[in-house]
Design a protein around this motif. Structure first.
Motif, PDB file in Angstrom:
ATOM      1  N   GLU A 176       0.850  -1.182   0.000  1.00 58.28           N
ATOM      2  CA  GLU A 176       0.000   0.000   0.000  1.00 58.28           C
ATOM      3  C   GLU A 176       0.894   1.242   0.000  1.00 58.28           C
ATOM      4  O   GLU A 176       1.709   1.420   0.918  1.00 58.28           O
ATOM      5  N   PRO A 177       0.789   2.117  -0.999  1.00 62.73           N
ATOM      6  CA  PRO A 177       1.653   3.297  -1.048  1.00 62.73           C
ATOM      7  C   PRO A 177       1.630   4.127   0.230  1.00 62.73           C
ATOM      8  O   PRO A 177       2.672   4.611   0.676  1.00 62.73           O
ATOM      9  N   ALA A 178       0.461   4.280   0.835  1.00 63.68           N
ATOM     10  CA  ALA A 178       0.366   5.102   2.043  1.00 63.68           C
ATOM     11  C   ALA A 178       1.174   4.514   3.198  1.00 63.68           C
ATOM     12  O   ALA A 178       1.659   5.247   4.072  1.00 63.68           O
ATOM     13  N   LEU A 179       1.321   3.190   3.208  1.00 64.85           N
ATOM     14  CA  LEU A 179       2.048   2.553   4.300  1.00 64.85           C
ATOM     15  C   LEU A 179       3.556   2.726   4.172  1.00 64.85           C
ATOM     16  O   LEU A 179       4.288   2.495   5.135  1.00 64.85           O
ATOM     17  N   CYS A 180       4.031   3.110   2.999  1.00 63.05           N
ATOM     18  CA  CYS A 180       5.461   3.425   2.867  1.00 63.05           C
ATOM     19  C   CYS A 180       5.829   4.595   3.764  1.00 63.05           C
ATOM     20  O   CYS A 180       6.894   4.612   4.382  1.00 63.05           O
ATOM     21  N   ASP A 181       4.959   5.607   3.844  1.00 62.38           N
ATOM     22  CA  ASP A 181       5.204   6.744   4.724  1.00 62.38           C
ATOM     23  C   ASP A 181       5.176   6.324   6.182  1.00 62.38           C
ATOM     24  O   ASP A 181       6.001   6.775   6.992  1.00 62.38           O
ATOM     25  N   ALA A 182       4.217   5.468   6.536  1.00 60.12           N
ATOM     26  CA  ALA A 182       4.123   5.008   7.919  1.00 60.12           C
ATOM     27  C   ALA A 182       5.382   4.250   8.309  1.00 60.12           C
ATOM     28  O   ALA A 182       5.938   4.445   9.400  1.00 60.12           O
ATOM     29  N   ASP A 208      13.220  13.179   5.392  1.00 58.49           N
ATOM     30  CA  ASP A 208      13.253  14.122   4.263  1.00 58.49           C
ATOM     31  C   ASP A 208      13.973  13.508   3.068  1.00 58.49           C
ATOM     32  O   ASP A 208      13.531  13.643   1.916  1.00 58.49           O
ATOM     33  N   ARG A 209      15.107  12.858   3.332  1.00 58.04           N
ATOM     34  CA  ARG A 209      15.851  12.231   2.247  1.00 58.04           C
ATOM     35  C   ARG A 209      15.009  11.148   1.577  1.00 58.04           C
ATOM     36  O   ARG A 209      14.970  11.046   0.345  1.00 58.04           O
ATOM     37  N   TYR A 210      14.351  10.322   2.379  1.00 60.61           N
ATOM     38  CA  TYR A 210      13.528   9.239   1.828  1.00 60.61           C
ATOM     39  C   TYR A 210      12.439   9.794   0.907  1.00 60.61           C
ATOM     40  O   TYR A 210      12.177   9.241  -0.171  1.00 60.61           O
ATOM     41  N   ARG A 211      11.824  10.870   1.292  1.00 58.84           N
ATOM     42  CA  ARG A 211      10.761  11.442   0.466  1.00 58.84           C
ATOM     43  C   ARG A 211      11.296  12.001  -0.843  1.00 58.84           C
ATOM     44  O   ARG A 211      10.570  12.084  -1.827  1.00 58.84           O
ATOM     45  N   ARG A 212      12.567  12.358  -0.854  1.00 58.31           N
ATOM     46  CA  ARG A 212      13.172  12.794  -2.118  1.00 58.31           C
ATOM     47  C   ARG A 212      13.531  11.604  -3.008  1.00 58.31           C
ATOM     48  O   ARG A 212      13.208  11.572  -4.193  1.00 58.31           O
ATOM     49  N   ILE A 213      14.201  10.622  -2.431  1.00 51.70           N
ATOM     50  CA  ILE A 213      14.734   9.535  -3.270  1.00 51.70           C
ATOM     51  C   ILE A 213      13.651   8.567  -3.743  1.00 51.70           C
ATOM     52  O   ILE A 213      13.865   7.829  -4.715  1.00 51.70           O
ATOM     53  N   ARG A 214      12.491   8.571  -3.100  1.00 50.61           N
ATOM     54  CA  ARG A 214      11.434   7.654  -3.536  1.00 50.61           C
ATOM     55  C   ARG A 214      10.782   8.115  -4.838  1.00 50.61           C
ATOM     56  O   ARG A 214      10.146   7.308  -5.530  1.00 50.61           O
ATOM     57  N   ALA A 215      10.933   9.374  -5.187  1.00 48.77           N
ATOM     58  CA  ALA A 215      10.365   9.886  -6.434  1.00 48.77           C
ATOM     59  C   ALA A 215      11.194   9.366  -7.604  1.00 48.77           C
ATOM     60  O   ALA A 215      12.424   9.476  -7.595  1.00 48.77           O
ATOM     61  N   GLU A 221      11.227   1.839  -5.322  1.00 42.50           N
ATOM     62  CA  GLU A 221      10.337   1.601  -4.183  1.00 42.50           C
ATOM     63  C   GLU A 221       9.254   0.613  -4.609  1.00 42.50           C
ATOM     64  O   GLU A 221       8.174   0.986  -5.054  1.00 42.50           O
ATOM     65  N   SER A 222       9.546  -0.648  -4.446  1.00 41.10           N
ATOM     66  CA  SER A 222       8.683  -1.701  -4.982  1.00 41.10           C
ATOM     67  C   SER A 222       7.336  -1.782  -4.289  1.00 41.10           C
ATOM     68  O   SER A 222       6.390  -2.337  -4.839  1.00 41.10           O
ATOM     69  N   ARG A 223       7.224  -1.209  -3.084  1.00 45.33           N
ATOM     70  CA  ARG A 223       5.965  -1.318  -2.345  1.00 45.33           C
ATOM     71  C   ARG A 223       4.921  -0.324  -2.819  1.00 45.33           C
ATOM     72  O   ARG A 223       3.728  -0.518  -2.588  1.00 45.33           O
ATOM     73  N   ALA A 224       5.348   0.753  -3.488  1.00 48.58           N
ATOM     74  CA  ALA A 224       4.405   1.793  -3.898  1.00 48.58           C
ATOM     75  C   ALA A 224       4.162   1.815  -5.396  1.00 48.58           C
ATOM     76  O   ALA A 224       3.054   2.111  -5.847  1.00 48.58           O
ATOM     77  N   LEU A 225       5.176   1.501  -6.180  1.00 46.34           N
ATOM     78  CA  LEU A 225       5.034   1.577  -7.629  1.00 46.34           C
ATOM     79  C   LEU A 225       3.953   0.607  -8.103  1.00 46.34           C
ATOM     80  O   LEU A 225       3.874  -0.528  -7.640  1.00 46.34           O
ATOM     81  N   GLY A 226       3.141   1.053  -9.000  1.00 43.94           N
ATOM     82  CA  GLY A 226       2.061   0.215  -9.504  1.00 43.94           C
ATOM     83  C   GLY A 226       0.726   0.484  -8.849  1.00 43.94           C
ATOM     84  O   GLY A 226      -0.314   0.043  -9.363  1.00 43.94           O
TER      85      GLY A 226
END
Length: 405
Positions: A53-59, A82-89, A210-215
């Motif tokens: 679930e993409p939302a759970l990546c943030d959690a 902050d770094r994670y939110r940049r590199i996940r894009a 980020e395999s958990r959110a893509l798709g």
């Protein structure tokens, strides 16, 4: 106030993350000790990741940034987040491929994931950076799957059942190995970086899948998503999974290969006589080679499942890379959702895979083996009915062998 068990603390942490609520320190603190920290990963991290679930990546990132900062000096939770939110894009490589001298691809640690996902990124690296040296950082057993290629190995010992301290202990060595000029690091959502949270190299050199959110809510397999991401990121027309282990020291002829391994997850097993029925059926269809696994409980199950067919079934008692070589040369593969199924799919070998113990519908869709050859995945929903699963498996086997002639 009555104390609660570490297992209950882990469940409470997971529930708070799933509901988007703040976690409580009294639930986290007991899991930061060596004796119970494995629950933080087995229950919480896997419970979040396996839902895709993409939302759970943030959690996950919020919680584990905090955990990492408490255990590794010099790292701070807000900076990690902050770094994670940049590199996940998703980010496209725009440099000169000829200027890159070294490419590091991180292992996902588990063999099935390294076949389905990491091998795709290794293939993309070979295609995009043909003049660079390419290295896989991770356990030796993962590198052995590709040892026949010009891919070097950076040994990283990571225990999936290890404590918090042992899992984080790889950070300094990994950072020292990967911080090189004219290099690129490709991270397939690796456990080595705690799913992208550990800063192992300069950010501009780092490409994170980020395999958990893509798709999103789609039903694509994780292998298909890895190919899509790699082609977009590195400007490729195509790339794909592959295996290239060294030839095994002992070569056994087999038409049919079988693995009863479940990756240390007993919920993937079908209880009762399913395994004995499966091997008994296949023994009547051709020469069979079954993997004995790492020994212990799996080896005992294999011996029991062989039963009276010992004269018609061979047993592989060696490395998984060696067994993967036999899978690639066989005409058919059968087993549970495991590394063997992904090896067969990658090698273009027809297969029947029984998939039980999945945490969510999307986990089933992501991890089902997909490849060039025909494959049938027998979905075993909870609660599992062993008799009904065998009937559907038997029908799929009948169909394959009738078609194969």
């Amino acid at each position: 106030m009555a104390s609660i068990s570490p297992e209950a603390c882990a469940r409470a942490l997971l529930e708070a993350c799933l509901e988007g609520k703040p976690w409580r320190e009294r639930h986290l603190a007991p899991l930061l000790s060596g004796a119970h920290s494995h629950l933080l990963f087995r229950v919480v991290a896997e419970g979040l990741a396996d839902r895709f679930e993409p939302a759970l990546c943030d959690a996950y990132a919020r919680l584990f940034s905090d955990v990492i900062a408490r255990r590794i000096d010099g790292l701070h939770a807000p900076h990690l987040l902050d770094r994670y939110r940049r590199i996940r894009a998703p980010r496209i490589f725009e440099g000169d491929p000829a200027a890159i001298r070294r490419v590091f691809v991180l292992s996902r640690v588990t063999l099935g994931a390294d076949i389905a996902v990491t091998s795709v990124l290794l293939d993309a690296a070979r295609r995009k950076f043909p003049q660079a040296s390419i290295a896989l950082a991770g356990p030796r057993k993962s590198w052995e799957l590709f040892a026949g290629s010009k891919i070097s190995h950076i040994p990283v010992a990571y225990r999936r059942d290890g404590s918090l301290e042992s899992r984080f202990a790889v950070f300094d060595d990994l950072r020292n190995a990967l911080c090189c000029p004219a290099s690129v690091v490709i991270d397939p959502d690796s456990r080595l970086t705690q799913l992208g949270l550990l800063p192992v190299c300069p950010e501009e050199n780092y490409f994170f899948f980020e395999s958990r959110a893509l798709g999103g809510a789609g039903g694509d397999s994780i292998g298909a998503l890895a190919r899509r991401w790699a082609c977009l990121t590195f400007g490729l027309e195509e790339c794909g999974s592959f295996l290239n282990p060294h030839p095994p020291e002992i070569s056994l002829a087999a038409d049919i290969t079988v693995s009863l391994g479940v990756g240390e997850n007993p919920s993937k097993r079908i209880p009762g006589n399913f395994e004995r029925d499966l091997l008994g059926y296949l023994a009547g269809k051709g020469t069979v080679l079954v993997d004995k696994g790492a020994g212990g409980e799996e080896a005992a199950r294999v011996e029991y499942a062989i039963g009276d067919n010992a004269g018609r079934i061979q047993v592989w008692d060696g490395s998984f890379a060696g067994f993967a070589s036999h899978i690639a040369r066989s005409k058919f593969y059968a087993g549970y959702d495991s590394a063997g199924a992904h090896a067969a799919a990658s090698a273009g070998v027809p297969l029947v895979s029984v998939f039980a113990g999945f945490a969510s519908e999307r986990m089933f869709q992501r991890w089902r083996p997909t490849g060039r050859a025909a494959s049938t995945v027998i979905r075993a929903d909870d609660p599992v009915d062993p008799g009904e699963v065998w009937q559907r498996t038997r029908a799929a086997l009948d169909n394959f062998f009738a078609t194969a002639g």
